[in-house]
Design an enzyme around this catalytic site. Structure first.
Site, PDB file in Angstrom:
ATOM      1  N   LEU A 184     -20.626  27.186  26.622  1.00  0.00           N
ATOM      2  CA  LEU A 184     -19.252  27.202  27.133  1.00  0.00           C
ATOM      3  C   LEU A 184     -19.246  27.240  28.670  1.00  0.00           C
ATOM      4  O   LEU A 184     -18.577  26.446  29.318  1.00  0.00           O
ATOM      5  CB  LEU A 184     -18.517  28.432  26.558  1.00  0.00           C
ATOM      6  CG  LEU A 184     -17.092  28.675  27.037  1.00  0.00           C
ATOM      7  CD1 LEU A 184     -16.168  27.530  26.606  1.00  0.00           C
ATOM      8  CD2 LEU A 184     -16.548  29.997  26.454  1.00  0.00           C
ATOM      9  N   SER A 225     -16.905  27.629  36.056  1.00  0.00           N
ATOM     10  CA  SER A 225     -16.025  28.319  35.097  1.00  0.00           C
ATOM     11  C   SER A 225     -16.813  29.297  34.238  1.00  0.00           C
ATOM     12  O   SER A 225     -17.575  28.904  33.362  1.00  0.00           O
ATOM     13  CB  SER A 225     -15.297  27.304  34.202  1.00  0.00           C
ATOM     14  OG  SER A 225     -16.215  26.547  33.466  1.00  0.00           O
ATOM     15  N   ILE A 230     -27.123  28.933  29.569  1.00  0.00           N
ATOM     16  CA  ILE A 230     -27.053  28.827  28.113  1.00  0.00           C
ATOM     17  C   ILE A 230     -28.259  29.498  27.440  1.00  0.00           C
ATOM     18  O   ILE A 230     -29.396  29.020  27.532  1.00  0.00           O
ATOM     19  CB  ILE A 230     -26.883  27.354  27.675  1.00  0.00           C
ATOM     20  CG1 ILE A 230     -25.671  26.746  28.413  1.00  0.00           C
ATOM     21  CG2 ILE A 230     -26.716  27.264  26.160  1.00  0.00           C
ATOM     22  CD1 ILE A 230     -24.382  27.578  28.369  1.00  0.00           C
ATOM     23  N   GLU A 252     -20.819  37.241  27.742  1.00  0.00           N
ATOM     24  CA  GLU A 252     -19.749  37.287  26.730  1.00  0.00           C
ATOM     25  C   GLU A 252     -18.522  38.052  27.245  1.00  0.00           C
ATOM     26  O   GLU A 252     -17.907  38.841  26.541  1.00  0.00           O
ATOM     27  CB  GLU A 252     -20.276  37.834  25.402  1.00  0.00           C
ATOM     28  CG  GLU A 252     -21.335  36.891  24.837  1.00  0.00           C
ATOM     29  CD  GLU A 252     -21.517  36.949  23.338  1.00  0.00           C
ATOM     30  OE1 GLU A 252     -20.566  37.315  22.636  1.00  0.00           O
ATOM     31  OE2 GLU A 252     -22.620  36.618  22.888  1.00  0.00           O
ATOM     32  N   ASN A 255     -14.942  43.629  33.596  1.00  0.00           N
ATOM     33  CA  ASN A 255     -13.548  43.476  34.035  1.00  0.00           C
ATOM     34  C   ASN A 255     -12.730  42.678  33.020  1.00  0.00           C
ATOM     35  O   ASN A 255     -11.558  42.976  32.786  1.00  0.00           O
ATOM     36  CB  ASN A 255     -13.491  42.759  35.395  1.00  0.00           C
ATOM     37  CG  ASN A 255     -13.636  43.718  36.557  1.00  0.00           C
ATOM     38  OD1 ASN A 255     -13.742  44.935  36.359  1.00  0.00           O
ATOM     39  ND2 ASN A 255     -13.657  43.193  37.768  1.00  0.00           N
TER      40      ASN A 255
HETATM   41  C1  LIG Z   1     -28.432  35.851  31.007  1.00  0.00           C
HETATM   42  C2  LIG Z   1     -27.140  35.150  30.749  1.00  0.00           C
HETATM   43  C3  LIG Z   1     -26.926  34.540  29.511  1.00  0.00           C
HETATM   44  C4  LIG Z   1     -25.740  33.861  29.265  1.00  0.00           C
HETATM   45  N1  LIG Z   1     -25.579  33.187  28.076  1.00  0.00           N
HETATM   46  C5  LIG Z   1     -24.509  32.365  27.927  1.00  0.00           C
HETATM   47  C6  LIG Z   1     -24.416  31.504  26.782  1.00  0.00           C
HETATM   48  O1  LIG Z   1     -25.272  31.504  25.898  1.00  0.00           O
HETATM   49  N2  LIG Z   1     -23.348  30.670  26.702  1.00  0.00           N
HETATM   50  C7  LIG Z   1     -22.374  30.619  27.648  1.00  0.00           C
HETATM   51  O2  LIG Z   1     -21.445  29.816  27.513  1.00  0.00           O
HETATM   52  N3  LIG Z   1     -22.426  31.440  28.743  1.00  0.00           N
HETATM   53  C8  LIG Z   1     -23.476  32.288  28.909  1.00  0.00           C
HETATM   54  N4  LIG Z   1     -23.576  33.099  30.017  1.00  0.00           N
HETATM   55  C9  LIG Z   1     -22.511  33.040  31.029  1.00  0.00           C
HETATM   56  C10 LIG Z   1     -21.704  34.333  31.100  1.00  0.00           C
HETATM   57  O3  LIG Z   1     -20.881  34.449  29.985  1.00  0.00           O
HETATM   58  C11 LIG Z   1     -20.944  34.313  32.440  1.00  0.00           C
HETATM   59  O4  LIG Z   1     -21.902  34.484  33.455  1.00  0.00           O
HETATM   60  C12 LIG Z   1     -19.888  35.390  32.488  1.00  0.00           C
HETATM   61  O5  LIG Z   1     -18.837  35.107  31.614  1.00  0.00           O
HETATM   62  C13 LIG Z   1     -19.339  35.581  33.901  1.00  0.00           C
HETATM   63  O6  LIG Z   1     -18.978  34.368  34.480  1.00  0.00           O
HETATM   64  P1  LIG Z   1     -19.462  34.025  35.965  1.00  0.00           P
HETATM   65  O7  LIG Z   1     -20.936  34.234  35.998  1.00  0.00           O
HETATM   66  O8  LIG Z   1     -18.951  32.684  36.330  1.00  0.00           O
HETATM   67  O9  LIG Z   1     -18.793  35.126  36.870  1.00  0.00           O
HETATM   68  P2  LIG Z   1     -17.298  35.080  37.478  1.00  0.00           P
HETATM   69  O10 LIG Z   1     -16.328  34.695  36.433  1.00  0.00           O
HETATM   70  O11 LIG Z   1     -17.330  34.287  38.738  1.00  0.00           O
HETATM   71  O12 LIG Z   1     -17.085  36.612  37.822  1.00  0.00           O
HETATM   72  C14 LIG Z   1     -17.567  37.220  39.024  1.00  0.00           C
HETATM   73  C15 LIG Z   1     -16.945  38.617  39.139  1.00  0.00           C
HETATM   74  O13 LIG Z   1     -15.511  38.475  39.253  1.00  0.00           O
HETATM   75  C16 LIG Z   1     -14.899  39.290  38.281  1.00  0.00           C
HETATM   76  N5  LIG Z   1     -13.647  38.628  37.832  1.00  0.00           N
HETATM   77  C17 LIG Z   1     -13.465  37.328  37.507  1.00  0.00           C
HETATM   78  N6  LIG Z   1     -12.208  37.132  37.107  1.00  0.00           N
HETATM   79  C18 LIG Z   1     -11.582  38.322  37.154  1.00  0.00           C
HETATM   80  C19 LIG Z   1     -10.249  38.786  36.850  1.00  0.00           C
HETATM   81  N7  LIG Z   1      -9.325  37.965  36.380  1.00  0.00           N
HETATM   82  N8  LIG Z   1      -9.975  40.100  37.038  1.00  0.00           N
HETATM   83  C20 LIG Z   1     -10.916  40.961  37.498  1.00  0.00           C
HETATM   84  N9  LIG Z   1     -12.174  40.590  37.799  1.00  0.00           N
HETATM   85  C21 LIG Z   1     -12.505  39.286  37.615  1.00  0.00           C
HETATM   86  C22 LIG Z   1     -15.901  39.399  37.142  1.00  0.00           C
HETATM   87  O14 LIG Z   1     -15.646  40.554  36.357  1.00  0.00           O
HETATM   88  C23 LIG Z   1     -17.202  39.483  37.903  1.00  0.00           C
HETATM   89  O15 LIG Z   1     -17.423  40.818  38.305  1.00  0.00           O
HETATM   90  C24 LIG Z   1     -24.740  33.826  30.262  1.00  0.00           C
HETATM   91  C25 LIG Z   1     -24.955  34.457  31.494  1.00  0.00           C
HETATM   92  C26 LIG Z   1     -26.137  35.103  31.747  1.00  0.00           C
HETATM   93  C27 LIG Z   1     -26.351  35.726  33.103  1.00  0.00           C
END
Ligand SMILES: Cc1cc2nc3c(=O)[nH]c(=O)nc-3n(C[C@H](O)[C@H](O)[C@H](O)COP(=O)(O)OP(=O)(O)OC[C@H]3O[C@@H](n4cnc5c(N)ncnc54)[C@H](O)[C@@H]3O)c2cc1C
Length: 384
Positions: A130, A135, A162, A368, A372
């Site tokens: 995803l 995003s 992923i 997941e 926040n």
């Molecule tokens: C080891 C690992 C495995 C993963 N596995 C998968 C997978 O299998 N499949 C998949 O699709 N994804 C996967 N992910 C992605 C993971 O789900 C995302 O990294 C996560 O959802 C956060 O997104 P971002 O990294 O873009 O951070 P951002 O969305 O940029 O967030 C950065 C900071 O801003 C804060 N923030 C953002 N929006 C808001 C808001 N509206 N209010 C308050 N605070 C906010 C967040 O809490 C965070 O502290 C994985 C990530 C990692 C590191």
């Protein structure tokens, strides 16, 4: 007849036997490999084959499709038991069951089920794609595009982070068929490794859960048959929301297993380590810290089991799932930090197991849905 209900932590006979056999397997087959897998950031294929043979890679798949015919609660117990030894294996199994198989069971056509579930139950690893570079929390702002081309779709874009990307052969990929429609354009596709135009990109070098692979996926005019749409066109957002709501309970299970593993090590070590002429476990100050950790883990376990039981009973569980992930990941961070403290200098080096668990714990507050985002879900519920 008694209408007394069992305690949340009272397991049915089959649940207890299953949990114990998975934990026994983890101790015997996984524990000796943990340090090497962490250092090399690899998961040996032989171990993956043993996980299939153990029956934890398709827990909820029915026996018609070659699965174990278990329940969601069985999956939670397996992830907890595995994570007590290695949270990397915990999340490997978690993604396969609570995201990939869960989505297929709910949304796939009978034909897709017949094609993919037996493979996922036998030897094939799945991944769930995803997130993208732009995003993460705002997942539905995804940019990956799927364009209709006859009876197929051409997917263009990149997915980031992923889990299982290195090992998987079957990927659930979210792309938009209509960027102007916002989230209503998002569609889920089943894409196979080897599909023309699909390559696995960089594998991330991570702080923790290093044996669990985290990869970029690259799609360049990747041709996917129209029959591989999972659910309906434009309804991929539903697939994502519903699977991730359940997936969060799995991450809660990973975090309580991890925290319990750290506590196990801390209890053992403090009984062995002598200072001031006695075991450090004999100091009440140390006992109280361990007692608080055990209490916190029990609280988190109750939350995880409650969310899982609600989900199984078909009752609303979204808020409880968010709460259990939020709480268990914070507790995992605290308990692993305490374990490092109680190991003293030995807690800071790789010859001892707790520094790894401390590193592994951090991911619980990120994937997941970050903490926040869990708070946002809970706030929405309580604000009405
Ligand atoms: C080891 C690992 C495995 C993963 N596995 C998968 C997978 O299998 N499949 C998949 O699709 N994804 C996967 N992910 C992605 C993971 O789900 C995302 O990294 C996560 O959802 C956060 O997104 P971002 O990294 O873009 O951070 P951002 O969305 O940029 O967030 C950065 C900071 O801003 C804060 N923030 C953002 N929006 C808001 C808001 N509206 N209010 C308050 N605070 C906010 C967040 O809490 C965070 O502290 C994985 C990530 C990692 C590191």
């Amino acid at each position: 007849m008694s209408d007394r209900r069992p305690a949340l932590t009272t397991l049915a006979e089959d649940e207890r036997l299953f949990r114990d056999s998975v934990f026994e397997f983890a101790n015997r087959e996984i524990r000796p490999l943990v340090r090497r897998m962490d250092e090399d950031a690899v998961m040996p294929r032989q171990l993956i084959d043993r996980l299939f043979a153990l029956g934890v890679m398709a827990i909820e798949v029915d026996d018609v499709h070659g699965g174990a015919g278990g329940t969601f609660f069985h999956a939670v117990l397996a992830v907890e038991a595995l994570s007590r030894v290695d949270p990397s294996i915990g999340v490997f199994v978690d993604v396969q069951n609570t995201l990939v198989i869960s989505a297929l069971r709910r949304w796939a056509s009978d034909e897709l089920k017949a094609t993919y579930l037996p493979r996922l139950a036998t030897d094939t690893v799945g991944a769930y794609a995803l997130s993208e570079a732009g995003s993460g929390s705002d997942a539905f702002a995804l940019a990956t595009r799927a364009t209709a081309a006859g009876d197929a779709f051409l997917i263009d874009g990149r997915k980031l982070w992923i889990t299982n990307g290195n090992e998987a052969d079957i990927f659930i990929v979210f792309a938009t068929v209509n960027p102007d429609a916002g989230y209503r354009g998002i569609t889920a596709f089943i894409v196979e490794r080897g599909a023309p135009g699909f390559t696995i990109g960089k594998k991330e070098d991570k702080l923790g859960i290093r044996a669990s692979s985290t990869c970029e996926l690259i799609f360049e005019k990747c041709r996917v048959p129209g029959t591989n749409v999972l659910g309906e066109l434009g309804k991929g957002y539903k697939v994502a929301i519903e699977t991730l709501n359940e997936g969060r309970i799995g991450i809660g299970a990973q975090m309580i297993g991890l925290a319990q593993g750290a506590l196990d090590h801390a209890v053992h070590y403090t009984k062995e380590r002598h200072q001031f002429g006695k075991a450090i476990a004999d100091f009440q100050g140390v006992q109280f810290q361990l007692a608080r950790a055990a209490t916190e883990i029990e609280a988190a376990r109750l939350m995880v089991y409650n969310a899982a039981r609600l989900r199984e009973a078909g009752e609303p569980f979204v808020t409880e799932a968010a709460m259990c992930k939020l709480m268990s990941s914070e507790i995992a961070e605290r308990v692993t930090s305490l374990a490092v403290n109680l190991f003293g200098g030995y807690g800071f080096v790789k010859d001892y197991p707790v520094e790894k668990l401390f590193r592994d714990a951090k991911i619980g507050q990120i994937y997941e849905g970050t903490s926040n985002l869990q708070l946002q879900t809970i706030a929405k519920q309580i604000m009405g």
